[in-house]
Write an enzyme that holds these catalytic residues in place. Structure first.
Site, PDB file in Angstrom:
ATOM      1  N   ALA A   1     -10.144   3.012  -1.836  1.00 49.92           N
ATOM      2  CA  ALA A   1     -10.461   4.358  -1.355  1.00 49.92           C
ATOM      3  C   ALA A   1     -11.958   4.651  -1.352  1.00 49.92           C
ATOM      4  O   ALA A   1     -12.430   5.472  -0.556  1.00 49.92           O
ATOM      5  CB  ALA A   1      -9.730   5.400  -2.196  1.00 49.92           C
TER       6      ALA A   1
ATOM      7  N   TYR B 282       0.974  -2.424   1.088  1.00 48.94           N
ATOM      8  CA  TYR B 282       0.089  -3.365   0.404  1.00 48.94           C
ATOM      9  C   TYR B 282       0.754  -4.685   0.021  1.00 48.94           C
ATOM     10  O   TYR B 282       0.089  -5.567  -0.504  1.00 48.94           O
ATOM     11  CB  TYR B 282      -0.509  -2.699  -0.844  1.00 48.94           C
ATOM     12  CG  TYR B 282      -1.289  -1.457  -0.504  1.00 48.94           C
ATOM     13  CD1 TYR B 282      -2.515  -1.544   0.158  1.00 48.94           C
ATOM     14  CD2 TYR B 282      -0.802  -0.196  -0.805  1.00 48.94           C
ATOM     15  CE1 TYR B 282      -3.231  -0.406   0.491  1.00 48.94           C
ATOM     16  CE2 TYR B 282      -1.517   0.948  -0.477  1.00 48.94           C
ATOM     17  CZ  TYR B 282      -2.722   0.838   0.175  1.00 48.94           C
ATOM     18  OH  TYR B 282      -3.419   1.957   0.503  1.00 48.94           O
TER      19      TYR B 282
ATOM     20  N   ASN C 228     -13.073  -5.369  -2.429  1.00 53.89           N
ATOM     21  CA  ASN C 228     -12.109  -4.463  -1.822  1.00 53.89           C
ATOM     22  C   ASN C 228     -12.371  -3.124  -2.489  1.00 53.89           C
ATOM     23  O   ASN C 228     -11.889  -2.861  -3.585  1.00 53.89           O
ATOM     24  CB  ASN C 228     -10.673  -4.921  -2.053  1.00 53.89           C
ATOM     25  CG  ASN C 228      -9.667  -3.997  -1.382  1.00 53.89           C
ATOM     26  OD1 ASN C 228      -9.985  -2.860  -1.052  1.00 53.89           O
ATOM     27  ND2 ASN C 228      -8.455  -4.481  -1.193  1.00 53.89           N
TER      28      ASN C 228
ATOM     29  N   PRO D  25     -10.241   1.303  -6.931  1.00 52.37           N
ATOM     30  CA  PRO D  25      -9.190   2.127  -7.522  1.00 52.37           C
ATOM     31  C   PRO D  25      -7.797   1.834  -6.985  1.00 52.37           C
ATOM     32  O   PRO D  25      -7.616   1.567  -5.800  1.00 52.37           O
ATOM     33  CB  PRO D  25      -9.614   3.558  -7.193  1.00 52.37           C
ATOM     34  CG  PRO D  25     -10.590   3.450  -6.089  1.00 52.37           C
ATOM     35  CD  PRO D  25     -11.238   2.108  -6.215  1.00 52.37           C
ATOM     36  N   ASN D  26      -6.865   1.868  -7.904  1.00 53.27           N
ATOM     37  CA  ASN D  26      -5.431   1.720  -7.662  1.00 53.27           C
ATOM     38  C   ASN D  26      -4.996   0.294  -7.342  1.00 53.27           C
ATOM     39  O   ASN D  26      -3.802   0.028  -7.252  1.00 53.27           O
ATOM     40  CB  ASN D  26      -4.934   2.687  -6.581  1.00 53.27           C
ATOM     41  CG  ASN D  26      -5.158   4.122  -6.965  1.00 53.27           C
ATOM     42  OD1 ASN D  26      -4.784   4.534  -8.061  1.00 53.27           O
ATOM     43  ND2 ASN D  26      -5.806   4.890  -6.101  1.00 53.27           N
TER      44      ASN D  26
ATOM     45  N   ARG E 136       2.821  -0.668  -6.034  1.00 52.00           N
ATOM     46  CA  ARG E 136       2.340   0.508  -5.303  1.00 52.00           C
ATOM     47  C   ARG E 136       2.516   0.301  -3.800  1.00 52.00           C
ATOM     48  O   ARG E 136       1.929  -0.593  -3.217  1.00 52.00           O
ATOM     49  CB  ARG E 136       0.856   0.742  -5.602  1.00 52.00           C
ATOM     50  CG  ARG E 136       0.254   1.873  -4.794  1.00 52.00           C
ATOM     51  CD  ARG E 136      -1.258   1.974  -5.031  1.00 52.00           C
ATOM     52  NE  ARG E 136      -1.825   2.956  -4.137  1.00 52.00           N
ATOM     53  CZ  ARG E 136      -2.918   2.746  -3.407  1.00 52.00           C
ATOM     54  NH1 ARG E 136      -3.558   1.608  -3.469  1.00 52.00           N
ATOM     55  NH2 ARG E 136      -3.365   3.698  -2.617  1.00 52.00           N
TER      56      ARG E 136
ATOM     57  N   HIS F 250      -9.768  -5.691   3.018  1.00 55.00           N
ATOM     58  CA  HIS F 250      -8.739  -4.646   2.932  1.00 55.00           C
ATOM     59  C   HIS F 250      -7.397  -5.303   3.200  1.00 55.00           C
ATOM     60  O   HIS F 250      -7.249  -6.020   4.198  1.00 55.00           O
ATOM     61  CB  HIS F 250      -8.989  -3.532   3.952  1.00 55.00           C
ATOM     62  CG  HIS F 250     -10.256  -2.793   3.693  1.00 55.00           C
ATOM     63  ND1 HIS F 250     -10.341  -1.811   2.738  1.00 55.00           N
ATOM     64  CD2 HIS F 250     -11.476  -2.929   4.238  1.00 55.00           C
ATOM     65  CE1 HIS F 250     -11.591  -1.363   2.713  1.00 55.00           C
ATOM     66  NE2 HIS F 250     -12.299  -2.026   3.607  1.00 55.00           N
TER      67      HIS F 250
ATOM     68  N   ARG G 244      -4.389   3.037  10.335  1.00 57.15           N
ATOM     69  CA  ARG G 244      -3.890   4.039   9.400  1.00 57.15           C
ATOM     70  C   ARG G 244      -4.510   5.393   9.699  1.00 57.15           C
ATOM     71  O   ARG G 244      -5.030   5.626  10.785  1.00 57.15           O
ATOM     72  CB  ARG G 244      -4.154   3.562   7.971  1.00 57.15           C
ATOM     73  CG  ARG G 244      -3.405   2.244   7.690  1.00 57.15           C
ATOM     74  CD  ARG G 244      -3.512   1.782   6.290  1.00 57.15           C
ATOM     75  NE  ARG G 244      -2.918   2.770   5.375  1.00 57.15           N
ATOM     76  CZ  ARG G 244      -3.141   2.770   4.074  1.00 57.15           C
ATOM     77  NH1 ARG G 244      -3.926   1.871   3.526  1.00 57.15           N
ATOM     78  NH2 ARG G 244      -2.577   3.679   3.309  1.00 57.15           N
TER      79      ARG G 244
ATOM     80  N   GLU H 154     -16.191  -7.904   2.708  1.00 56.29           N
ATOM     81  CA  GLU H 154     -15.326  -6.765   2.424  1.00 56.29           C
ATOM     82  C   GLU H 154     -13.901  -7.108   2.839  1.00 56.29           C
ATOM     83  O   GLU H 154     -13.678  -7.623   3.931  1.00 56.29           O
ATOM     84  CB  GLU H 154     -15.816  -5.539   3.193  1.00 56.29           C
ATOM     85  CG  GLU H 154     -14.975  -4.300   2.991  1.00 56.29           C
ATOM     86  CD  GLU H 154     -15.441  -3.119   3.828  1.00 56.29           C
ATOM     87  OE1 GLU H 154     -14.969  -2.006   3.576  1.00 56.29           O
ATOM     88  OE2 GLU H 154     -16.265  -3.308   4.749  1.00 56.29           O
TER      89      GLU H 154
END
Length: 147
Positions: free
Chosen positions: A79, A25, A76, A12-13, A20, A102, A109, A100
């Site tokens: 969320a 990012y 990735n 998502p996103n 964004r 990110h 964070r 994976e």
């Protein structure tokens, strides 16, 4: 014969990459990441099926479909890393190598981002390397799949 395709799965996103929160990012778009992943994969005689979805069930469906024609998965989960047992279970069920990725360092964070359900399934995890993390994941999987 083993499939020579990677599933590149973005959660998502991530369709908003480039606009964004560029301070978190970066300014690279998802289309640019997908193109670079395809280039790196081609260097290793691999093709790529790229899917992005904001919907958990669509990501699970894509993972399940990968067992038919993919050799490994770069994901990735965004969320969903921190919330989705369903995605982790789907990855376990297909028994393919998983890397994976990110873009940001999730461990630097907010506390809730420090845990990823997917990390327990992934053979390789890269966080905080920006778009280069995707290339690292592809190179790792290409080496893992080499005869």
């Amino acid at each position: 014969m083993t499939a020579r395709r990677l599933l590149l799965l973005n959660g998502p996103n991530l369709n908003l990459l480039g606009t964004r929160q560029p301070e978190v990012y970066g300014s690279t778009t998802l289309a640019q990441i997908e193109a670079r992943v395809s280039e790196v994969a081609a260097e290793h005689d691999l093709s790529v099926r790229a899917i992005q979805s904001n919907h958990e069930g669509e990501l699970v469906d894509a993972i399940q479909a990968a067992r038919e024609d993919c050799a490994a998965i770069v994901i990735n989960p965004a969320a969903y890393s921190h919330t989705s047992v369903a995605i982790a279970d789907a990855l376990r069920s297909v028994a393919l190598p998983v890397a994976e990725v990110h873009l940001s360092n999730i461990h630097a964070r907010e506390q809730f981002r420090h845990h990823s359900y997917v990390s327990a399934v992934a053979e390789m995890v890269v966080a905080g390397a920006g778009p280069l993390g995707y290339e690292m994941a592809v190179r790792y999987l290409a080496d893992r799949l080499a005869p």
